[in-house]
Design a protein around this motif. Sequence first.
Motif, PDB file in Angstrom:
ATOM      1  N   ASP A  98       0.893  -1.256  -0.109  1.00 11.38           N
ATOM      2  CA  ASP A  98      -0.059  -0.037  -0.094  1.00 11.38           C
ATOM      3  C   ASP A  98       0.856   1.175  -0.119  1.00 11.38           C
ATOM      4  OD1 ASP A  98      -2.463  -1.400  -0.003  1.00 11.38           O
ATOM      5  OD2 ASP A  98      -2.134  -1.892   2.468  1.00 11.38           O
ATOM      6  N   ASP A  99       2.079   1.006  -0.279  1.00 15.32           N
ATOM      7  CA  ASP A  99       3.326   2.116  -0.299  1.00 15.32           C
ATOM      8  C   ASP A  99       3.242   2.860   1.036  1.00 15.32           C
ATOM      9  OD1 ASP A  99       3.955   1.846  -2.970  1.00 15.32           O
ATOM     10  OD2 ASP A  99       2.395   3.398  -3.556  1.00 15.32           O
ATOM     11  N   VAL A 100       2.982   2.179   2.107  1.00 10.05           N
ATOM     12  CA  VAL A 100       3.220   2.544   3.542  1.00 10.05           C
ATOM     13  C   VAL A 100       4.788   2.108   3.831  1.00 10.05           C
ATOM     14  CG1 VAL A 100       2.386   2.478   6.046  1.00 10.05           C
ATOM     15  CG2 VAL A 100       0.833   2.336   4.045  1.00 10.05           C
ATOM     16  N   PRO A 101       5.366   3.257   4.272  1.00  4.69           N
ATOM     17  CA  PRO A 101       6.960   3.010   4.545  1.00  4.69           C
ATOM     18  C   PRO A 101       7.030   2.246   5.755  1.00  4.69           C
ATOM     19  CG  PRO A 101       6.573   5.411   4.361  1.00  4.69           C
ATOM     20  CD  PRO A 101       5.150   4.736   4.297  1.00  4.69           C
ATOM     21  N   VAL A 102       7.722   0.901   5.858  1.00  4.32           N
ATOM     22  CA  VAL A 102       8.149   0.166   6.831  1.00  4.32           C
ATOM     23  C   VAL A 102       9.275   0.439   7.418  1.00  4.32           C
ATOM     24  CG1 VAL A 102       8.716  -2.483   7.081  1.00  4.32           C
ATOM     25  CG2 VAL A 102       6.984  -1.918   5.446  1.00  4.32           C
ATOM     26  N   GLY A 103      10.367   0.873   6.934  1.00  4.62           N
ATOM     27  CA  GLY A 103      11.557   1.278   7.382  1.00  4.62           C
ATOM     28  C   GLY A 103      12.566   1.205   6.360  1.00  4.62           C
ATOM     29  N   ARG A 104      14.087   1.291   6.938  1.00  3.49           N
ATOM     30  CA  ARG A 104      15.247   1.476   5.875  1.00  3.49           C
ATOM     31  C   ARG A 104      15.913   0.063   5.787  1.00  3.49           C
ATOM     32  NH1 ARG A 104      20.388   3.033   6.308  1.00  3.49           N
ATOM     33  NH2 ARG A 104      20.397   3.179   8.644  1.00  3.49           N
ATOM     34  N   VAL A 105      16.229  -0.402   4.785  1.00  2.00           N
ATOM     35  CA  VAL A 105      17.029  -1.463   4.612  1.00  2.00           C
ATOM     36  C   VAL A 105      18.321  -1.213   5.033  1.00  2.00           C
ATOM     37  CG1 VAL A 105      18.168  -3.011   2.951  1.00  2.00           C
ATOM     38  CG2 VAL A 105      15.603  -2.273   2.788  1.00  2.00           C
ATOM     39  N   ILE A 106      19.052  -1.962   6.050  1.00  2.00           N
ATOM     40  CA  ILE A 106      20.227  -1.659   6.802  1.00  2.00           C
ATOM     41  C   ILE A 106      21.318  -2.718   6.500  1.00  2.00           C
ATOM     42  CG2 ILE A 106      19.284  -0.058   8.495  1.00  2.00           C
ATOM     43  CD1 ILE A 106      19.665  -2.546  10.559  1.00  2.00           C
ATOM     44  N   ASP A 107      20.806  -4.036   5.909  1.00  3.43           N
ATOM     45  CA  ASP A 107      21.822  -4.921   5.459  1.00  3.43           C
ATOM     46  C   ASP A 107      20.986  -6.148   4.935  1.00  3.43           C
ATOM     47  OD1 ASP A 107      24.291  -6.587   5.594  1.00  3.43           O
ATOM     48  OD2 ASP A 107      24.126  -6.836   7.582  1.00  3.43           O
ATOM     49  N   ILE A 108      21.697  -6.977   4.404  1.00  2.00           N
ATOM     50  CA  ILE A 108      21.268  -8.244   3.717  1.00  2.00           C
ATOM     51  C   ILE A 108      21.871  -9.475   4.148  1.00  2.00           C
ATOM     52  CG2 ILE A 108      21.206  -9.139   1.493  1.00  2.00           C
ATOM     53  CD1 ILE A 108      19.837  -6.607   1.171  1.00  2.00           C
ATOM     54  N   ASP A 109      20.819 -10.309   4.524  1.00  2.00           N
ATOM     55  CA  ASP A 109      21.363 -11.849   4.891  1.00  2.00           C
ATOM     56  C   ASP A 109      21.266 -12.665   3.831  1.00  2.00           C
ATOM     57  OD1 ASP A 109      21.938 -14.246   6.182  1.00  2.00           O
ATOM     58  OD2 ASP A 109      20.571 -13.821   7.756  1.00  2.00           O
ATOM     59  N   ASP A 110      22.406 -12.985   3.486  1.00  2.00           N
ATOM     60  CA  ASP A 110      22.459 -14.200   2.373  1.00  2.00           C
ATOM     61  C   ASP A 110      22.984 -15.599   2.615  1.00  2.00           C
ATOM     62  OD1 ASP A 110      24.927 -13.409   2.513  1.00  2.00           O
ATOM     63  OD2 ASP A 110      25.254 -12.684   0.421  1.00  2.00           O
ATOM     64  N   ASN A 111      22.868 -15.726   4.078  1.00  2.00           N
ATOM     65  CA  ASN A 111      23.346 -16.974   4.615  1.00  2.00           C
ATOM     66  C   ASN A 111      22.366 -18.094   4.526  1.00  2.00           C
ATOM     67  OD1 ASN A 111      25.966 -15.644   5.255  1.00  2.00           O
ATOM     68  ND2 ASN A 111      25.025 -14.917   6.942  1.00  2.00           N
ATOM     69  N   THR A 112      21.054 -17.977   4.241  1.00  2.00           N
ATOM     70  CA  THR A 112      20.236 -18.788   4.105  1.00  2.00           C
ATOM     71  C   THR A 112      19.551 -19.128   2.575  1.00  2.00           C
ATOM     72  OG1 THR A 112      18.319 -17.326   4.336  1.00  2.00           O
ATOM     73  CG2 THR A 112      19.475 -18.031   6.271  1.00  2.00           C
TER      74      THR A 112
ATOM     75  N   ILE B 182      17.362  -6.886   5.974  1.00  2.16           N
ATOM     76  CA  ILE B 182      17.261  -6.581   7.435  1.00  2.16           C
ATOM     77  C   ILE B 182      16.912  -5.208   7.347  1.00  2.16           C
ATOM     78  CG2 ILE B 182      18.635  -6.297   9.822  1.00  2.16           C
ATOM     79  CD1 ILE B 182      20.431  -8.571   8.612  1.00  2.16           C
ATOM     80  N   VAL B 183      15.814  -4.757   7.977  1.00  2.00           N
ATOM     81  CA  VAL B 183      15.085  -3.791   7.888  1.00  2.00           C
ATOM     82  C   VAL B 183      14.863  -2.986   9.296  1.00  2.00           C
ATOM     83  CG1 VAL B 183      12.845  -2.176   7.266  1.00  2.00           C
ATOM     84  CG2 VAL B 183      13.730  -4.338   5.897  1.00  2.00           C
ATOM     85  N   GLU B 184      15.387  -1.904   9.489  1.00  2.00           N
ATOM     86  CA  GLU B 184      15.220  -0.791  10.592  1.00  2.00           C
ATOM     87  C   GLU B 184      13.703  -0.177  10.421  1.00  2.00           C
ATOM     88  OE1 GLU B 184      18.227   1.507  13.114  1.00  2.00           O
ATOM     89  OE2 GLU B 184      17.499   2.779  11.583  1.00  2.00           O
ATOM     90  N   ARG B 185      13.000  -0.571  11.567  1.00  2.00           N
ATOM     91  CA  ARG B 185      11.660  -0.252  11.617  1.00  2.00           C
ATOM     92  C   ARG B 185      11.568   1.307  11.471  1.00  2.00           C
ATOM     93  NH1 ARG B 185       7.212  -3.396  12.466  1.00  2.00           N
ATOM     94  NH2 ARG B 185       6.202  -1.483  11.672  1.00  2.00           N
TER      95      ARG B 185
END
Length: 175
Positions: A117-131, A137-140
């Motif tokens: 709905d284009d509502v901001p969730v947060g800012r992407v601070i990192d990527i986890d590619d170990n799985t 990884i988003v800071e709310r």
Amino acid sequence: MSDTPELILVGRLGRAHGIHGEINLYPSIDEESMFSLAEDRDLFLHLEIDGLPVPFLVEDMRGKAESSLLVKFEDVDSREEAERYDGCSVYVPSDLIGEDIEFQPQHFIGYTLVDADDVPVGRVIDIDDNTANLLLIVERKDSDEEVMIPIADELVRYIDVEKQVISLTIPDGLI
């Protein structure tokens, strides 16, 4: 109105390589896309120096390893000169970024994540590619809480590179 082109982050510089001014470049777009930017024209990469974009003409660029390139800028001819640019963010004008450019997941660090709905969730601070599943990884936006959001092609609604926004259909219960 400014005549300055909008710049898009495409990587960062690492340590100097050798004694002739080459520098490690860690692109946030795939290597093939990086080389396609330089086809049939002079390529200027803009380095962020003291908060300002400074254009550097690429004299030579070649692959080094799976996740890095070696770049040689005009008038940077020694290891000492190249070392000054260690850690600089690298940008190109947005008009060079076409639909066929493929971004690496790390490119989206710093982007704002919005829901369907284009509502901001947060800012992407990192990527986890170990799985098996790639996770943002988003800071709310409304707290210091971090959440992990899976990202897959079928969940992406759109990516606005110029505004640094990624929109996902986020499965229920993740936030």
